[in-house]
Scaffold this motif. Structure first.
Motif, short mmCIF file in Angstrom:
data_model
loop_
_atom_site.label_atom_id
_atom_site.label_comp_id
_atom_site.label_asym_id
_atom_site.label_seq_id
_atom_site.Cartn_x
_atom_site.Cartn_y
_atom_site.Cartn_z
N ALA A 57 0.83 -1.20 0.00
CA ALA A 57 0.00 0.00 0.00
C ALA A 57 0.87 1.26 0.00
O ALA A 57 0.58 2.22 -0.72
CB ALA A 57 -0.93 0.00 1.21
N LYS A 58 1.93 1.25 0.79
CA LYS A 58 2.84 2.41 0.82
C LYS A 58 3.52 2.60 -0.53
O LYS A 58 3.70 3.72 -1.00
CB LYS A 58 3.88 2.25 1.92
N GLY A 59 3.92 1.49 -1.15
CA GLY A 59 4.55 1.58 -2.47
C GLY A 59 3.61 2.14 -3.52
O GLY A 59 3.98 3.01 -4.31
N LEU A 60 2.37 1.66 -3.53
CA LEU A 60 1.38 2.17 -4.48
C LEU A 60 1.08 3.64 -4.23
O LEU A 60 0.92 4.41 -5.18
CB LEU A 60 0.09 1.34 -4.39
N ASN A 61 1.04 4.03 -2.96
CA ASN A 61 0.81 5.43 -2.64
C ASN A 61 1.97 6.30 -3.11
O ASN A 61 1.76 7.39 -3.64
CB ASN A 61 0.60 5.60 -1.13
N ALA A 62 3.20 5.82 -2.94
CA ALA A 62 4.37 6.57 -3.39
C ALA A 62 4.34 6.74 -4.91
O ALA A 62 4.67 7.81 -5.43
CB ALA A 62 5.65 5.86 -2.96
N ILE A 63 3.93 5.69 -5.62
CA ILE A 63 3.82 5.78 -7.08
C ILE A 63 2.76 6.80 -7.45
O ILE A 63 2.97 7.64 -8.34
CB ILE A 63 3.49 4.40 -7.69
#
Length: 83
Positions: A57-63
């Motif tokens: 979720a954090k990775g998708l948010n960063a993207i």
């Protein structure tokens, strides 16, 4: 970075050796020990799933947050190159 990897590997080996020695010297009977191990593995598995989900979720948010900036840089580069 290689030194850090060696230290982590040595720590994990030490933890594994300690766990094996602990099991071998355990006063519990085999069934109880297996039950404890099974419960521990299930707990680790569940916590791993939660951590992986949080990380994804954090990775998708960063993207999602970074994508407009990347698009802007691409547009700027294409303009500068006349593409």
């Amino acid at each position: 970075m290689k030194n850090q990897s060696k230290i982590i590997a040595a720590m994990l080996a030490g933890v594994a050796a300690g766990a094996i020695i602990g099991l071998l010297l355990s006063p519990e009977d085999g069934g109880e020990t297996r039950s404890d191990i099974t419960a521990w593995i299930k707990d680790v598995y569940e916590r791993s799933k939660e951590k992986t989900s949080d990380l994804a979720a954090k990775g998708l948010n960063a993207i999602k947050i970074g994508q407009p900036s990347v698009d802007n840089h691409i547009d700027h580069a294409e303009s500068a190159l006349g593409v």
